[in-house]
Design a protein around this motif. Structure first.
Motif, PDB file in Angstrom:
ATOM      1  N   ILE A  65      -9.073 -33.096   2.490  1.00  0.00           N
ATOM      2  CA  ILE A  65      -8.204 -32.287   3.352  1.00  0.00           C
ATOM      3  C   ILE A  65      -8.438 -32.578   4.834  1.00  0.00           C
ATOM      4  O   ILE A  65      -7.945 -31.829   5.689  1.00  0.00           O
ATOM      5  N   LYS A  66      -9.147 -33.648   5.158  1.00  0.00           N
ATOM      6  CA  LYS A  66      -9.375 -33.956   6.578  1.00  0.00           C
ATOM      7  C   LYS A  66      -8.096 -34.338   7.301  1.00  0.00           C
ATOM      8  O   LYS A  66      -7.838 -33.895   8.412  1.00  0.00           O
ATOM      9  N   TRP A  80      -3.121 -33.049  -1.259  1.00  0.00           N
ATOM     10  CA  TRP A  80      -3.771 -32.995  -2.573  1.00  0.00           C
ATOM     11  C   TRP A  80      -2.862 -32.410  -3.645  1.00  0.00           C
ATOM     12  O   TRP A  80      -3.067 -32.659  -4.844  1.00  0.00           O
ATOM     13  N   ARG A  81      -1.845 -31.670  -3.239  1.00  0.00           N
ATOM     14  CA  ARG A  81      -0.973 -31.002  -4.193  1.00  0.00           C
ATOM     15  C   ARG A  81       0.134 -31.911  -4.721  1.00  0.00           C
ATOM     16  O   ARG A  81       0.845 -31.550  -5.654  1.00  0.00           O
ATOM     17  N   GLU A 130       1.668 -37.663  -6.747  1.00  0.00           N
ATOM     18  CA  GLU A 130       1.104 -38.992  -6.554  1.00  0.00           C
ATOM     19  C   GLU A 130      -0.419 -38.930  -6.423  1.00  0.00           C
ATOM     20  O   GLU A 130      -1.137 -39.735  -7.023  1.00  0.00           O
ATOM     21  N   GLU A 131      -0.919 -37.948  -5.656  1.00  0.00           N
ATOM     22  CA  GLU A 131      -2.368 -37.825  -5.494  1.00  0.00           C
ATOM     23  C   GLU A 131      -3.016 -37.371  -6.793  1.00  0.00           C
ATOM     24  O   GLU A 131      -4.111 -37.814  -7.148  1.00  0.00           O
ATOM     25  N   PHE A 132      -2.340 -36.499  -7.522  1.00  0.00           N
ATOM     26  CA  PHE A 132      -2.830 -36.041  -8.824  1.00  0.00           C
ATOM     27  C   PHE A 132      -3.070 -37.240  -9.747  1.00  0.00           C
ATOM     28  O   PHE A 132      -4.116 -37.348 -10.398  1.00  0.00           O
ATOM     29  N   VAL A 184      -5.920 -45.659  -0.915  1.00  0.00           N
ATOM     30  CA  VAL A 184      -6.012 -44.643   0.146  1.00  0.00           C
ATOM     31  C   VAL A 184      -5.269 -43.381  -0.255  1.00  0.00           C
ATOM     32  O   VAL A 184      -5.806 -42.286  -0.170  1.00  0.00           O
ATOM     33  N   GLY A 185      -4.031 -43.530  -0.703  1.00  0.00           N
ATOM     34  CA  GLY A 185      -3.280 -42.408  -1.242  1.00  0.00           C
ATOM     35  C   GLY A 185      -2.760 -41.450  -0.193  1.00  0.00           C
ATOM     36  O   GLY A 185      -3.008 -41.590   1.007  1.00  0.00           O
ATOM     37  N   PRO A 186      -2.028 -40.428  -0.635  1.00  0.00           N
ATOM     38  CA  PRO A 186      -1.458 -39.437   0.287  1.00  0.00           C
ATOM     39  C   PRO A 186      -2.512 -38.720   1.124  1.00  0.00           C
ATOM     40  O   PRO A 186      -2.240 -38.307   2.244  1.00  0.00           O
TER      41      PRO A 186
END
Length: 899
Positions: free
Chosen positions: A387-388, A394-395, A398-400, A865-867
């Motif tokens: 969450i930085k 995180w919700r 794609e990140e899941f 890296v992701g969302p």
């Protein structure tokens, strides 16, 4: 140099050798004739001319390590005044003494010089002492030395260096061992030079010392072991419960049974409990002084770092006291802003008259230390990486999906090869457990392709936590926990990301397990109550994955399974054995951290039971799942192929082709695996030039037999164990051990705080079932979905304790030693070819670091890296960075499971 000829390596079987030469052993093993001291003082080899050899001894005094033990230092100085110093006696590697059981001839006794006059700073790392030996040149090269500590206290012996041995030059002894006062041992402490020998190549003069040292380390198998003992032995996990406190505090003995098999732990020999003779009594709750062999205990620096963990684990006492205040709001987060205050401002402890009474019962300073010990305000934690950059990324779906490939538990996802998914649970006991997911649930969301097409093109994947959890759900859900067994199906998209398609939540049938599962299927939605339901469904998946990760991926498959290898290695492989020297760096601190885990983490009422959904059934469940453990499948290539995440292909690097090219754990992991395998192959091939040397190595064969029949004794009849008859068997086995102890553990451990330090992303408990239409819970979900979400997942008190735990577990120690580093470098061996091979290993790791950095900056690889914008660095070796000061770095592969 005289060597054994015409015989195979001597077999060490744990029995005393030349019994007439041994004293009466206690828990430490059998004493030797040398312990009688009759022949020590005037052994000079005779005949030749004597030469003085200067030596340098590096050690750490007890008062330095304890910081405040001035009594030890004072008494040691008094002992020196009365002639009770520290003596050393060289042992010839060339000439044997027939009157001393063919052991090497002994030189004259020499003493450490200027102990009294050398003032050791309390902050100094080590002290250096001179020693002068009278050595008869005709005795040849010293291959070992005997040391006797006549002081009051122990010291940590690091190295001994002989400056100029006639006809040879310098001789190095790398010791790295605690030496207690001589009266604590029933035998002499012997240290060998850094020369490496197979058993059958050992000079005759050193052979008995080699054999006897192993016997001493094996011990007698009885009695309670004390801190100065050096005994490595096995025990079941029978020390997790406290049956004397009542039935609710009893826990299943793990190991030694078909129903609950388990790897063995190190024996302590404590007395049994009063109510159950099969269970070992426990130490007081806050004691951290659990027996492990002294050389396996944390360094002073590491122990200081670890004290934060111990203080926070006092939550077993303090948090229930806080809860008893009756402050209802303190145990709930009212909003996501409340959660963020843990990291941005801190949560204030309750106040008022009741809290004042709590401070009377528990020291205030101790209460504050429970949650912070680094100057931060109470209940404030470092900002987790997830969450930085973005507080809500995180919700996303794609990140899941990405975290299944690059998160803290990237070792479970598998390719779906049949539809619908089928259960392997026994239908006679559990009924129909096959999936209820149907094509019509998902095909409208599959970008225009069918399920069959996706399976044929290797684009369907599953995160399956159904069979592992279903047998325990009835018992788990009889508590405050409300859990599901879960299946999640995902589609590989053209850009390499995973798209969640469906989540299945299953419960046992209300009329009994044998009636099968009762399942519900949930599909993605973005808005309204449907979007809130989908977010909850993902939360239930995260809960099951969190528990499985902590119990199986992390604890069982790294910590627990490695400990038997450590015990067997020390019992059967001499310190001068090449495989001991290869593996030893990868065992540092593991027995100590495992012992502490049994004391305060995985025990009855421990932190894990309080914070992870299986609760009191956690360790029992891990024993049932240990039945599925296969040593050879711990090799990364074998694991990827088994899960369908890779396909064998000799044309590709590493001999396989990844089904998902952008699978960061696998991409980086295969590079690390290959580097380890090449290093092990080069090293082993130097000492084992042909297979006969493997078969004829008595220590190696005893080691491997005991790993199978004792250390992993409940798996001894499995056909998958390598036979240890060829170099290929040896290379495969050692590569797996090093991989598990270093890279695999790093991959599943050091990402905990970056991803799970923010509990909404990786909740560990669910407290409510999915709300049903028409209920008050469903209405709350419609009106205030965030509150409903927070009321479903881990409560505030559990969050505080759980986050405290994983913060410590995710920190690198300030004295960490990473893959490609050695704490005994550069003198760990006198053989040049292995040193050169190790340097090639370092060079390869450096290239891997550069590739990881480049890939993380390449925007083509979306999963790296992701969302949430968290680069994948958990398998970044950190081999050349000796300046690392530890902490929550999120990168670096320690040599061993040290936290």
């Amino acid at each position: 140099m005289q060597r054994l000829t015409g015989m195979c390596c001597v077999k060490v079987n744990g029995k005393a050798i030349d019994q007439e030469d041994h004293g009466n052993g206690n828990g430490n093993g059998n004493g030797t004739a040398a312990a009688n001291n009759n022949h020590h003082s005037n052994g000079n080899g005779g005949g030749g001319s004597s030469k003085k050899i200067r030596g340098t001894v590096k050690l750490m005094k007890k008062n330095v390590l304890d910081m405040n033990d001035m009594k030890a230092s004072l008494l040691d100085r008094i002992h020196e005044l009365f002639g009770k110093g520290v003596s050393l006696q060289l042992v010839s590697a060339v000439h044997s003494d027939p009157s001393n059981g063919s052991r090497g001839k002994l030189g004259k006794v020499a003493y450490l010089e200027k102990w009294i006059r050398k003032i050791t700073s309390l902050t100094a790392g080590e002290a250096e002492f001179g020693v002068t030996f009278d050595w008869d040149k005709s005795m040849g090269i010293p291959g070992a030395f005997i040391i006797r500590n006549h002081h009051h206290s122990q010291f940590y012996l690091k190295t001994v260096t002989l400056e100029d041995v006639p006809g040879h030059g310098p001789v190095k002894f790398v010791c790295n061992s605690w030496v207690y006062p001589s009266h604590r041992y029933m035998y002499d402490r012997v240290f060998f030079s850094n020369k490496t020998y197979l058993p059958c190549q050992t000079p005759l003069a050193l052979l008995k010392y080699r054999e006897e040292e192993l016997v001493n380390l094996q011990g007698s198998g009885s009695g309670e072991l004390k801190e100065w003992d050096r005994v490595y032995d096995y025990a079941y996990y029978n020390d997790l419960g406290s049956p004397d406190k009542g039935p609710d505090h009893a826990r299943q003995v793990l190991g030694g049974s078909k129903d609950f098999p388990y790897p063995r732990r190190g024996r302590t020999g404590r007395k049994p409990t009063k109510k159950d003779p099969n269970c070992e009594s426990r130490l007081p709750l806050l004691s951290l002084n659990i027996y492990v062999p002294r050389d396996e205990r944390f360094s002073h620096i590491k122990f200081s770092d670890f004290l934060a963990y111990a203080l926070k684990s006092l939550g077993q006492v303090v948090l229930p006291e806080i809860k008893s205040l009756g402050n209802k709001t303190f145990n709930e987060f009212d909003s996501f802003e409340d959660v963020l205050r843990l990291y941005e401002g801190g949560i204030k402890l309750p106040s008022g008259p009741k809290f004042s009474k709590l401070k009377d019962r528990i020291p205030w300073e101790l209460l504050k230390e429970l949650v912070r010990n680094d100057g931060e305000r109470p209940l404030k934690f470092p900002m987790p990486d997830v969450i930085k950059e973005d507080k809500s990324a995180w919700r996303t779906d794609e990140e899941f999906g990405r975290e299944m490939l690059a998160g803290v538990n990237p070792v479970i996802i598998s390719r779906l090869q049949e539809f619908p998914p089928r259960s392997k649970l026994d239908p006679a006991k559990y009924g129909n457990q096959h999936s209820t997911i149907r094509k019509e649930h998902i095909e409208m969301n599959m970008n225009g392709i069918t399920v069959d097409e996706a399976i044929r093109s290797n684009r369907m994947f599953i995160l399956d936590h159904h069979d592992a959890l279903m047998p325990y759900l009835t018992r788990i859900n009889s508590t405050a926990t409300k859990m599901y067994a879960t299946r999640t199906l995902l589609l590989l998209q053209d850009d390499g990301t995973l798209k969640p398609l469906v989540i299945e939540l299953s419960l046992p049938h209300s009329q009994g397990d044998h009636h099968g599962a009762v399942s519900k299927v949930f599909t993605p939605a973005e808005n309204g109550v449907g979007g809130s339901v989908w977010q909850l469904a993902k939360a239930y998946v995260a809960v099951t994955d969190s528990g499985y990760h902590q119990l199986i991926s992390h604890w069982l498959n790294t910590h627990a399974v490695i400990e038997p290898f450590i015990i067997a290695t020390n019992r059967h492989l001499s310190v001068i054995h090449p495989i001991y020297k290869l593996l030893h760096p990868h065992f540092r601190d593991t027995m100590n951290i495992n012992a502490l885990a049994r004391q305060i983490l995985i025990n009855d009422g421990g932190v894990l039971e309080r914070t992870v959904f299986p609760g009191k059934y956690a360790m029992e469940m891990s024993a049932v799942l240990y039945k599925n453990w296969v040593f050879t499948e711990q090799a990364l290539p074998a694991d990827l192929i088994k899960r369908g995440m890779a396909i064998p292909d000799s044309r590709c690097p590493h001999g396989l082709s990844l089904v998902i090219r952008d699978y960061p754990y696998a991409v980086d992991g295969l590079e690390i695996w290959s580097a380890i395998e090449t290093w092990v192959k080069d090293y082993c091939s130097h000492y084992y030039t042909h297979d006969d040397l493997v078969r004829g190595d008595s220590e190696l064969q005893s080691w491997w037999k005991e790993v199978r029949t004792e250390g992993h004794g409940d798996m001894k009849d499995e056909p998958w164990w390598p036979a240890m008859q060829t170099r290929a068997d040896l290379i495969q086995s050692c590569t797996i051990i090093i991989w598990v102890a270093s890279a695999l553990h790093a991959a599943v451990n050091f990402g905990q705080y970056p991803y799970a330090g923010y509990l909404p992303n990786r909740p560990t408990v669910s407290r409510r079932f999915m709300p049903e239409l028409g209920t008050a819970e469903y209405e709350e979900l419609e009106k205030n979905p965030d509150v409903a979400y927070l009321k479903t997942i881990t409560a505030q008190l559990q969050t505080l304790l759980g986050v405290s735990l994983i913060e410590i577990l995710s920190r690198h120690s300030t004295d960490e030693i990473y893959l490609g580093q050695r704490d005994d470098s550069p003198d760990w061996t006198s053989d040049e070819e292995p040193k050169q091979a190790f340097q090639r290993f370092i060079d390869q790791l450096t290239k891997i670091e550069e590739r990881i950095t480049d890939m993380n900056q390449d925007k083509r690889w979306k999963n790296r890296v992701g969302p949430v914008k968290v680069p994948y660095t958990l398998l970044y070796p950190n081999a050349l960075d000796y300046s690392n000061v530890g902490g929550l770095t999120g990168k670096g592969i320690p040599n061993s499971i040290s936290i």
